[in-house]
Design a protein around this motif. Structure first.
Motif, short mmCIF file in Angstrom:
data_model
loop_
_atom_site.label_atom_id
_atom_site.label_comp_id
_atom_site.label_asym_id
_atom_site.label_seq_id
_atom_site.Cartn_x
_atom_site.Cartn_y
_atom_site.Cartn_z
N ALA A 272 11.61 -13.53 6.44
CA ALA A 272 10.21 -13.26 6.09
C ALA A 272 9.98 -11.76 6.05
N HIS A 273 9.34 -11.30 4.96
CA HIS A 273 9.06 -9.87 4.82
C HIS A 273 7.80 -9.66 3.98
N GLY A 274 7.25 -8.47 4.10
CA GLY A 274 6.06 -8.11 3.34
C GLY A 274 5.86 -6.61 3.47
N SER A 275 4.80 -6.09 2.84
CA SER A 275 4.56 -4.65 2.95
C SER A 275 3.11 -4.35 2.62
N GLY A 276 2.61 -3.25 3.22
CA GLY A 276 1.20 -2.87 3.04
C GLY A 276 1.03 -1.83 1.94
N TRP B 44 3.46 -11.59 2.90
CA TRP B 44 4.63 -12.05 3.67
C TRP B 44 5.21 -13.29 3.00
N HIS B 45 6.51 -13.28 2.78
CA HIS B 45 7.15 -14.39 2.08
C HIS B 45 8.63 -14.46 2.40
N GLN B 46 9.24 -15.57 2.00
CA GLN B 46 10.70 -15.76 2.10
C GLN B 46 11.22 -15.99 0.68
N ARG C 249 4.22 8.36 -5.27
CA ARG C 249 4.55 6.96 -5.57
C ARG C 249 5.61 6.47 -4.59
N ARG C 250 5.56 5.18 -4.24
CA ARG C 250 6.66 4.58 -3.48
C ARG C 250 7.47 3.78 -4.48
N ILE C 251 8.71 4.22 -4.72
CA ILE C 251 9.53 3.58 -5.76
C ILE C 251 10.78 3.01 -5.12
N VAL D 48 21.99 -11.69 -0.30
CA VAL D 48 21.63 -10.41 0.35
C VAL D 48 20.73 -9.64 -0.61
N ASN D 49 19.53 -9.35 -0.14
CA ASN D 49 18.60 -8.59 -0.96
C ASN D 49 18.66 -7.12 -0.51
N VAL D 50 19.09 -6.27 -1.42
CA VAL D 50 19.26 -4.84 -1.12
C VAL D 50 18.12 -4.08 -1.78
N TRP D 51 17.40 -3.29 -1.00
CA TRP D 51 16.24 -2.54 -1.52
C TRP D 51 16.58 -1.06 -1.38
N VAL D 52 16.69 -0.38 -2.50
CA VAL D 52 17.12 1.02 -2.50
C VAL D 52 15.91 1.91 -2.76
O1 LIG Z 1 8.84 -3.63 -2.17
C1 LIG Z 1 8.29 -4.32 -1.32
O2 LIG Z 1 7.45 -3.89 -0.56
C2 LIG Z 1 8.66 -5.77 -1.19
C3 LIG Z 1 9.97 -6.09 -1.86
C4 LIG Z 1 10.38 -7.51 -1.73
O3 LIG Z 1 9.60 -8.38 -1.44
C5 LIG Z 1 11.77 -7.83 -1.99
O4 LIG Z 1 12.57 -6.96 -2.33
O5 LIG Z 1 12.11 -9.03 -1.83
#
Ligand SMILES: O=C(O)CCC(=O)C(=O)O
Length: 280
Positions: A193-197, A106-108, A204-206, A121-125
């Motif tokens: 704040a976000h994180g992942s398990g 977990w982080h910022q 694969r998770r890509i 803005v952090n975009v996760w595709v």
């Molecule tokens: O891919 C993840 O699980 C975390 C990604 C992440 O921390 C981010 O994109 O800032």
């Protein structure tokens, strides 16, 4: 701000209050599959998964990553949140192999990047399915209004460069889960704040994340840093825009990418207790 392009007023309000939006349509299934295929063809040529040297700022190395970064659907949504003059500071692949113990503490984000903006803005595709079992991202709604303390654990399974972890008890909060289908994106505020398990599935998770910010943003940790102008005009000139690669892994592209990630490593580890295996 002018009329929005793709996000509704309610979505913009949710982003401002809670700090995130997900899932949002971004790529077609065919576009997501083509991007995954490009990545995996490169990995086949390498003989191993893409490593630390290439996973960050890879839009300077690969034409198809540059094109994803400039994808109209993504930029329209970003513009709805931060306006029409947009820089992309970074791109980074976030890959968890099937069954791997890797996680993200977990982080910022903005506590480490030296950027003086509140509007990142952090975009996760998602380039593969990213349900909870695959270790999709989770977020603490509203936490972008707080500045939380971190420790550096350097845990070998934590994909963050310093193994960062928030010191708060996450169990006392109520995380929201940003599960995505391939082609969908999440958008989160750079201070959320976000994180992942771990990924407990057999695929694969890509994901690939892009960090967008207004052109007025500045870098405070290093003298020279890069950010691509992806929409509008840059009246400030605080960053070297770099260039679109002429071809995948063109020698000029490789040389510029090396300079860009050297600056990135310098700023990511500024003030760190030590350097781990670089994840940048
Ligand atoms: O891919 C993840 O699980 C975390 C990604 C992440 O921390 C981010 O994109 O800032």
């Amino acid at each position: 701000m002018a009329t929005s392009k793709v996000l509704s007023e309610a979505q913009v309000a949710q982003y401002r209050e809670q700090g995130f939006l997900a899932p949002i349509p971004a790529l077609t299934p065919a576009e997501a599959a083509a991007a995954r295929d490009s990545l995996e063809r490169h990995e086949t040529a390498l003989g191993h998964p893409i490593g630390p040297g290439e996973r960050s700022k890879s839009h300077y190395l690969f034409t198809w990553v540059d094109a994803l970064m400039r994808h109209e659907r993504i930029l329209d949504a970003v513009e709805d949140l931060i306006g029409p003059d947009i820089l992309c500071w970074g791109s980074i692949f976030w890959i968890k192999e099937a069954g791997a113990p890797s996680y993200v503490g977990w982080h910022q984000d903005l506590q480490y990047w030296g950027l003086d903006t509140d509007d990142l803005v952090n975009v996760w595709v998602a380039l593969s399915p990213a349900p909870l079992e695959a270790g999709c991202m989770q977020v603490l709604p509203g936490s972008h209004h707080e500045r939380l303390d971190h420790v550096e654990t350097y845990h070998e399974d934590n994909l963050l460069s310093r193994g960062q972890e928030l010191t708060i008890d996450i169990g006392e909060r109520e995380p929201a889960t940003m599960a995505l289908a391939a082609g969908e994106m999440s958008m989160h505020d750079g201070r959320l704040a976000h994180g992942s398990g771990p990924n407990t599935t057999d695929d694969r998770r890509i994901g690939i994340a892009f960090q967008y910010m207004p052109t007025r943003a500045r870098q405070t940790l290093v003298e020279w840093d890069t950010a691509s102008l992806v929409r509008g005009v840059d009246e400030f000139g605080h960053f070297d825009h770099g260039r679109v690669p002429e071809a995948d892994l063109h020698p000029d592209a490789v040389a510029f990418h090396r300079r860009a990630v050297t600056a990135l490593r310098e700023l990511i580890y500024a003030g760190a207790e030590r350097e781990s295996d670089p994840s940048v």
